[in-house]
Design a protein around this motif. Structure first.
Motif, short mmCIF file in Angstrom:
data_model
loop_
_atom_site.label_atom_id
_atom_site.label_comp_id
_atom_site.label_asym_id
_atom_site.label_seq_id
_atom_site.Cartn_x
_atom_site.Cartn_y
_atom_site.Cartn_z
N ASN A 172 0.83 -1.34 0.12
CA ASN A 172 0.03 -0.07 0.03
C ASN A 172 0.82 1.33 0.05
O ASN A 172 0.62 2.25 0.70
N ALA A 173 1.98 1.20 -0.74
CA ALA A 173 2.79 2.21 -0.61
C ALA A 173 2.32 3.55 -0.87
O ALA A 173 1.45 3.75 -1.88
N ALA A 174 2.75 4.63 -0.28
CA ALA A 174 2.08 6.00 -0.28
C ALA A 174 0.69 6.11 -0.02
O ALA A 174 -0.09 7.06 -0.08
N ASP A 175 -0.04 4.99 0.51
CA ASP A 175 -1.42 5.35 1.13
C ASP A 175 -1.59 4.52 2.22
O ASP A 175 -2.09 3.46 2.62
N PRO A 176 -1.10 5.36 3.40
CA PRO A 176 -1.13 4.98 4.79
C PRO A 176 -2.50 4.47 5.13
O PRO A 176 -2.38 3.51 6.24
N ALA A 177 -3.28 5.31 5.17
CA ALA A 177 -4.75 4.85 5.59
C ALA A 177 -5.05 3.37 5.20
O ALA A 177 -5.68 2.77 5.92
N ALA A 178 -4.71 3.10 3.92
CA ALA A 178 -4.99 1.70 3.43
C ALA A 178 -4.17 0.88 4.11
O ALA A 178 -4.70 -0.18 4.35
N ALA A 179 -2.80 1.13 4.12
CA ALA A 179 -2.07 0.11 4.72
C ALA A 179 -2.53 -0.10 6.44
O ALA A 179 -2.46 -1.40 6.69
N TYR A 180 -2.94 0.99 7.06
CA TYR A 180 -3.37 0.76 8.46
C TYR A 180 -4.70 -0.27 8.45
O TYR A 180 -4.82 -0.89 9.15
N ARG A 181 -5.56 0.05 7.65
CA ARG A 181 -6.97 -0.75 7.48
C ARG A 181 -6.34 -2.12 7.31
O ARG A 181 -6.94 -3.33 7.82
N GLU A 182 -5.50 -2.60 6.26
CA GLU A 182 -5.27 -3.99 5.75
C GLU A 182 -4.53 -4.45 7.04
O GLU A 182 -4.67 -5.58 7.33
N ALA A 183 -3.45 -3.87 7.55
CA ALA A 183 -2.57 -4.53 8.54
C ALA A 183 -3.87 -4.73 9.97
O ALA A 183 -3.46 -5.92 10.47
N ILE A 184 -4.50 -3.94 10.34
CA ILE A 184 -5.41 -4.07 11.31
C ILE A 184 -6.14 -5.63 11.12
O ILE A 184 -6.49 -6.20 12.01
N ASP A 185 -6.71 -5.75 9.82
CA ASP A 185 -7.23 -6.89 9.47
C ASP A 185 -6.45 -8.06 9.39
O ASP A 185 -6.89 -9.14 10.24
N VAL A 186 -5.55 -7.92 9.06
CA VAL A 186 -4.55 -9.16 9.12
C VAL A 186 -3.84 -9.51 10.40
O VAL A 186 -4.01 -10.65 10.74
N ALA A 187 -3.85 -8.43 11.13
CA ALA A 187 -3.19 -8.77 12.64
C ALA A 187 -4.12 -9.37 13.51
O ALA A 187 -4.03 -9.95 14.58
N GLY A 188 -5.69 -9.13 13.35
CA GLY A 188 -6.62 -9.79 13.95
C GLY A 188 -6.56 -11.33 14.10
O GLY A 188 -7.11 -11.89 14.94
N ALA A 189 -5.77 -12.09 13.40
CA ALA A 189 -5.43 -13.34 13.44
C ALA A 189 -4.46 -13.68 14.38
O ALA A 189 -4.37 -14.75 14.72
N HIS A 190 -3.84 -12.74 14.89
CA HIS A 190 -2.55 -12.96 15.63
C HIS A 190 -2.55 -12.27 17.07
O HIS A 190 -2.04 -12.63 18.11
N VAL A 362 3.94 -7.85 -6.74
CA VAL A 362 2.76 -7.95 -6.32
C VAL A 362 2.07 -6.49 -6.07
O VAL A 362 0.84 -6.44 -6.25
N ALA A 363 2.88 -5.58 -5.59
CA ALA A 363 2.47 -4.31 -5.40
C ALA A 363 1.77 -3.62 -6.65
O ALA A 363 0.72 -2.99 -6.58
N ARG A 364 2.63 -3.97 -7.74
CA ARG A 364 1.94 -3.23 -9.05
C ARG A 364 0.60 -3.89 -9.36
O ARG A 364 -0.18 -3.22 -9.81
N GLU A 365 0.45 -5.22 -9.24
CA GLU A 365 -0.71 -6.16 -9.69
C GLU A 365 -1.72 -5.55 -8.63
O GLU A 365 -2.81 -5.13 -9.11
N VAL A 366 -1.64 -5.36 -7.54
CA VAL A 366 -2.50 -4.81 -6.56
C VAL A 366 -2.82 -3.46 -6.84
O VAL A 366 -4.11 -3.04 -6.93
N PHE A 367 -2.04 -2.67 -7.36
CA PHE A 367 -2.41 -1.15 -7.54
C PHE A 367 -3.28 -1.23 -8.75
O PHE A 367 -4.43 -0.56 -8.96
N ALA A 368 -2.91 -2.32 -9.74
CA ALA A 368 -3.95 -2.39 -11.04
C ALA A 368 -5.25 -2.72 -10.35
O ALA A 368 -6.19 -2.10 -11.37
#
Length: 389
Positions: A172-190, A362-368
Motif C-alpha cells: 500500500n505504498a504512499a497510502d498509509p490509511a489503506a495500509a493501516y486498515r489492511e494490517a488491522i485486518d491481517v493482525a486480527g488473526a494474531h 505484487v504491489a504493481r498488480e494490486v495497484f492495477a
C-alpha cells in the motif's frame, strides 16, 4: 549515502530498501536483545557499531536465557522469518490480504514447510523457531479452528504482529490509511488490543515513508494521525523527546522514561510482572514508538537510526527491524550499508533481493486491481446519481 531529492528512489528501490533494511536491523539487534544500554556498553566495550557476535560467544548453544539460538554474526531472527513468510502469502494471493489469508496461507507455511533457520543453523519448520506469541497462530487457527478474524484474542499483547507488517505498508505504498486498515485486518488473526494497533500503525508508517516527498517528521505525523488510544499517546510522548536530540546516546534514558508509562513489561525486560502484555486502551508496545523516535533522532539516516535502535537494548531486534524498514523505505536500498547487507545475507543464507522483487511485482498488480475496482465503482456511482435525477 542518502539520495538527494532529485534522485528520489522509485517503488522497487524503496521496497528493496525497506526489506533489506528491516533484515539488517534485525540481525544487528539480535545479539544484544533483552539487555540494557549499560550492559551492552560493558559487554562490547562501548556502543555497538555494526554486526557483532553472540552475547555468550561460543557458548550460545547452552547459555541462558537465549539458548539454543545463535543470535549474532549476522543471523536474522523470527522478525525476518515472519516478514518473508508474509511476503510469500502476498506472492500466492496477489491481492490485498485479510485474516483469512493468514489462515489459508501463512499458518500452513509455518506448520508444514521446512526452511533454513539461521539461529538454529539447521533446516526446520518455522514453527520450531517462532516465539510462543506466533505459535498462537497455529494453535488457535489450525488446531482450535477459531474464526481467523478473532484468533488474536487471548494472546499476549506484544510486538509479534507488528514486527512483520512492513510488507503490508509496501503493498500500500504512499497510502498509509489503506495500509493501516489492511494490517488491522491481517493482525486480527494474531493479536488484539495495542498489539494489533501497533501492527496497523507500523504498516502505515512504512507506507508513508514511500511517499516521494516523505521525511521522518511526515512519517511520524502520519502515525499520529492514524494511531488510537495509548499507542498514539506513546508515540507523541517519545516524539516530544526525540525532536530535542540529534544523537542517540544522550537520548537513550529520556526515551525510556517517555515510553515507560505506556509499557506494561516494566523496568526488567526479562522479568515482566503479572500485569504485563495484557489488553488495555491505555498502553502501547514499546518497540514502535522507540523506532519512530530513533528515526527522528537519526534524521532518517539508516545507519544512525538503526544503531540508535540497537543500542537502546530491550527488544532491540524488533525496534531495529521497524526502524530499519522505515528508514530503508524513505531512502531506498543505497541507504543500507552494503557490507552489512552482504554479511547478513551470507550468514543467514538468505537471498535478500528476491523477496523485494516478488513484493514489488505484487504491489504493481494490486495497484492495477485497485485502479480497476475504483473505476468500476466510479462508473456505478455515476450511473446511480444520474438515475436519481
Amino acid at each position: 549515502m542518502t539520495p538527494t531529492p532529485h534522485t528520489s528512489p522509485g517503488l522497487d528501490d524503496r521496497i528493496a530498501g525497506a526489506l533489506t533494511g528491516a533484515a539488517v536491523g534485525d540481525a544487528l539487534g539480535g545479539p544484544v536483545e533483552g539487555y540494557t544500554p549499560e550492559q551492552i556498553a560493558v559487554r562490547h566495550g562501548g556502543r555497538v557499531q555494526g554486526i557483532v557476535g553472540p552475547w555468550h560467544g561460543a557458548e550460545w548453544r547452552t547459555a541462558r536465557p537465549v539458548a539454543p539460538y545463535h543470535k549474532g554474526d549476522g543471523h536474522v531472527t523470527d522478525d525476518t522469518l515472519m516478514t518473508h513468510a508474509l511476503i510469500r502469502v502476498y506472492a500466492a494471493v496477489r491481492d490485498h490480504l485479510d485474516a483469512y489469508a493468514v489462515a489459508e496461507h501463512l499458518v500452513p507455511d509455518l506448520l508444514g514447510t521446512p526452511r533454513w533457520i539461521p539461529e538454529l543453523e539447521a533446516e526446520a519448520l518455522p514453527l520450531q523457531r517462532i516465539f510462543l506469541a506466533e505459535k498462537w497462530l497455529v494453535a488457535r487457527i489450525h488446531y482450535g479452528h477459531v474464526d481467523p478474524r478473532e484468533a488474536g484474542g487471548g494472546n499476549i499483547v506484544n510486538c509479534g504482529a507488528a514486527m512483520y507488517m512492513a510488507p503490508v505498508g509496501l503493498v500500500n505504498a504512499a497510502d498509509p490509511a489503506a495500509a493501516y486498515r489492511e494490517a488491522i485486518d491481517v493482525a486480527g488473526a494474531h493479536q488484539s488490543s495495542y498489539g494489533r494497533e501497533a501492527a496497523g500503525v507500523f504498516a502505515a508508517a512504512v507506507a508513508a515513508a514511500c511517499a516521494p516527498d516523505a521525511t521522518p517528521a511526515s512519517v511520524v505525523d502520519t502515525a499520529l494521525a492514524l494511531a488510537k488510544d495509548g499507542t498514539r499517546a506513546a508515540i507523541e510522548a517519545v516524539a516530544e523527546v526525540a525532536v530535542r536530540h540529534t544523537d542517540f546516546e544522550p537520548a537513550l534514558a529520556p526515551l525510556r522514561t517517555a515510553v515507560a508509562p505506556f509499557d506494561t513489561v516494566g523496568a526488567d525486560y526479562r522479568a515482566p510482572g503479572l500485569g504485563a502484555r495484557r489488553p488495555s486502551r491505555l498502553h502501547a508496545i514499546e518497540e514502535l514508538p522507540i523506532a519512530l523516535g530513533m528515526l527522528l533522532i537519526g534524521g532518517g539516516d539508516y545507519r544512525r537510526t538503526v544503531l540508535g535502535s540497537v543500542n537502546y537494548g530491550r527488544d532491540c531486534d524488533s525496534i531495529a527491524t521497524m526502524a530499519g524498514a522505515i528508514a530503508g523505505a524513505l531512502h531506498g536500498s543505497a541507504a543500507v550499508p552494503r557490507d552489512w547487507a552482504k554479511t547478513v545475507a551470507d550468514a543467514s543464507r538468505l537471498d535478500l533481493d528476491a523477496p523485494a522483487r516478488d513484493l514489488a511485482s505484487v504491489a504493481r498488480e494490486v495497484f492495477a486491481r485497485d485502479t480497476a475496482r475504483r473505476r468500476a465503482h466510479e462508473t456505478a456511482f455515476a450511473r446511480l446519481t444520474e438515475e436519481a435525477r
